[in-house]
Structures are given as C-alpha cells and as structure tokens.
Design a protein around this motif. Sequence first.
Motif, PDB file in Angstrom:
ATOM      1  N   VAL A 233       0.948  -1.268  -0.064  1.00  0.00           N
ATOM      2  CA  VAL A 233       0.007   0.053  -0.153  1.00  0.00           C
ATOM      3  C   VAL A 233       0.906   1.164   0.089  1.00  0.00           C
ATOM      4  O   VAL A 233       1.841   1.165   0.574  1.00  0.00           O
ATOM      5  N   GLU A 234       0.464   2.219  -0.876  1.00  0.00           N
ATOM      6  CA  GLU A 234       1.312   3.399  -0.909  1.00  0.00           C
ATOM      7  C   GLU A 234       0.603   4.470  -0.012  1.00  0.00           C
ATOM      8  O   GLU A 234      -0.288   5.087  -0.106  1.00  0.00           O
ATOM      9  N   LEU A 235       1.418   4.774   1.019  1.00  0.00           N
ATOM     10  CA  LEU A 235       0.610   5.561   2.194  1.00  0.00           C
ATOM     11  C   LEU A 235       1.255   7.141   1.595  1.00  0.00           C
ATOM     12  O   LEU A 235       2.400   7.423   1.310  1.00  0.00           O
ATOM     13  N   GLU A 236       0.120   8.222   1.712  1.00  0.00           N
ATOM     14  CA  GLU A 236       0.336   9.493   1.628  1.00  0.00           C
ATOM     15  C   GLU A 236      -0.166  10.181   2.973  1.00  0.00           C
ATOM     16  O   GLU A 236      -0.458   9.964   3.772  1.00  0.00           O
ATOM     17  N   ASP A 237       0.728  11.562   2.961  1.00  0.00           N
ATOM     18  CA  ASP A 237       0.440  12.583   4.199  1.00  0.00           C
ATOM     19  C   ASP A 237       0.484  11.674   5.478  1.00  0.00           C
ATOM     20  O   ASP A 237      -0.585  11.913   6.330  1.00  0.00           O
ATOM     21  N   VAL A 238       1.680  11.034   5.893  1.00  0.00           N
ATOM     22  CA  VAL A 238       1.602  10.237   6.861  1.00  0.00           C
ATOM     23  C   VAL A 238       2.101  11.410   8.167  1.00  0.00           C
ATOM     24  O   VAL A 238       2.928  12.088   7.981  1.00  0.00           O
TER      25      VAL A 238
END
Length: 425
Positions: A233-238
Amino acid sequence: MSASAVFILDVKGKPLISRNYKGDVAMSKIEHFMPLLVQREEEGALAPLLSYGQVHFLWIKHSNLYLVATTSKNANASLVYSFLYKTIEVFCEYFKELEEESIRDNFVIVYELLDELMDFGFPQTTDSKILQEYITQQSNKLETGKSRVPPTVTNAVSWRSEGIKYKKNEVFIDVIESVNLLVNANGSVLLSEIVGTIKLKVFLSGMPELRLGLNDRVLFELTGLSGGKNKSVELEDVKFHQCVRLSRFDNDRTISFIPPDGDFELMSYRLSTQVKPLIWIESVIEKFSHSRVEIMVKAKGQFKKQSVANSVEISVPVPSDADSPRFKTSVGSAKYVPERNVVIWSIKSFPGGKEYLMRAHFGLPSVEKEEVEGRPPIGVKFEIPYFTVSGIQVRYMKIIEKSGYQALPWVRYITQSGDYQLRTS
C-alpha cells in the motif's frame, strides 16, 4: 514567534480566564475581538485570523467557548492553531466536557495548565498524561522539603514515565480506516479517499522499544519484496506521534518508538485511490404535486461476502412539508426524523453482496412550500470489522525490553464511513 497571550471567552465574548505570556500586547485589546467577529460574520467574510490595527487574533470555537491567541508579530499561525486544539484536548482529558461551566468550576487547574502548556509564548508540555502526574484535580496538601521536578519533564522520553509495571504485558493495535465518498446523481464518483489511523493501547512494563512493520510499498521496494504475492500500500500524508523516530523512518521506513503508556494515536495516513463504493445506493424519488411523494431506495453491499457491515444508517432527504409517513422495508426499520427532514433506514447487520429495498410514502399539503434549489444528498453510516479497504496490514510488531519479557500484540481492523454521500437526481 508564537502567541503573546491566550484568552478563553464565553459565547458573548466576555473573558473567563486569560494568561499573558509576553506582555507585548495590551490585555485590553481583546475587547475588540467580539465586535470584529460579529462585523465579519455579517459581511460574510469570517476568517480564522482577524486583525485589529497591529494586533492579530487567532481563534477557534469549541461548544460555547472561544479560544483566542493574540500576537502583534508575524507568528507561526499553524503552530498557534495546533496549540489551541491541543489545549482543548488537554482540558477535555481533565474535565471530560469543555464548556463555560467546567472552566468556572476549575479556575485554579486551568491557570496551572496554561502555565505548563506554554512558556513565553511557546508550547511546552502538551501531553495530558504527563501533566496529570503533577497537576492533579485533588486539593493540594502542603509538603515540607524540596520541591521535586517530575522526572518526565527533564527526561529524554518526556511522554513516558519510568518504573511502569504490569503483570501481563500486552499491546492492542487498532487499524481504523474511514471512507470519504461523494457520488453525483449520474452515479459517477466525484471524490474518493481513505483516511486511516493506527491507534495503540499499551500495557507494557519498563521502557520498551517497539518496531511496527506495515506492507508499505516504499519499504517493499527498498527491501526487494515488491511484486509477486506481496500486496503493498502506498501511504500519503503520513503523520506520526512525537514518540516515533522520524530519522529512522526517513532512512529505511522503520516505524521505531518508545510508546506512551495507555491509549494514543501512533500515526495517521491518507490514500487518494479510487475506492469501489462499499455500500451502493440507488434511489427514485417521485413527487406528485399537491398530493404525495414516493421514495424507493435500493442498498447493495459491494464488499466481500464473508464481511458484514454493522449499524448501517441510510439518511434519505424528504421535503420539509411532508407528513403522514408510511414505510416498507425488506430488512431493518425506517423512521421519519422531521427536525432533520430525513428518513433514517437502520440495518443492524448488512452482509456483503446482499441487496435490500426500502419504500416510503409521504403526504404533501395542498398548498406547497416553495422549494429551495438543490436537494440534500443521501448519507450513509456503517462499520465493517475485520476489514480494510486499502489492504493495509500489520506484518509484525517487535517488542524489545531489557528485562526480556514476552509480550502479546493484538491487532484489529475496522473500516467505517467518513463523509459518505450520494447525490440524488
């Protein structure tokens, strides 16, 4: 630069309590805040930052209170707003509900907290668990001898106390994903995103070091695990809790931390991927002028058959002058909520792949109310346990502590509705 002073005002703008941190802005300037707010509201130009001459008011509203920070310098606005929201969080931890009455009942504690939360206009200790170690709600007893600085304040790990002991060492991990969805009347998806949080409940002795492993795409690419059966899964705005070592994460995507004791939010993330709507709604709303309105709503579970959505609520808008409701549902129950002008169709348990139907019939008065343009969308609320839309997984949780005890990590996945709306034609 940060805040000069912080004020807590009642709903009429009268100061209940205030703390002057720097003394470079006259405390009387707060008198201009409420008239300015009312004026801007009337003009339709209300903003979170209001200026009067050289003084800037950075404000937020919570229930019947205004929290206002004043400054005359070019302050870091995002820092001030983060501080104001954190202040609300701390007060809620202490008083359960934050409103005018709780401020009036706890003047002494509020003053003590404002003293510790900020120093010379800069945020200081904002962790409620640490503050509760030395600002208590019991009456203070006079103790002779030297005053003791709580070790956590001077400790390198300010969010965790030393000497914590548990008979059973456990960590509970909750992966919660909220689905935000907006579908137009033609059935096209206009907005689709997943907002996720990973929450921990920690019952661990000593000063443990924790390492959390997720199926993070960047990590898989770094370690050569990408492709094949490994779903990533490509996580954004972590965003992480302050306990996470950001340098480690930047270097090799390892989520390494010494956790606070008890409940806390470890991280949040966002995925702006196109999500197949989990509960699809089709509606036909027929209005026969001066007589009746007939509504037909079909709900379909578009998730795995082995999963079940719980506490499903479908809110269908109806005309404000509708009366004498009649309902027929294939499952669950429907009720009319006249103060919100909606019909709420409640389904306790909604298995994946199932399809249900609800029909409603309303009478309309012979003299109709003039319809305001536009019709509110259908809103859906639900919760699906043991399931994540994004496919995020906790691959491992390593717990390392010098005493070498064995600890059990427990993982739970939940998907729920966020802002989930489907427009009607």
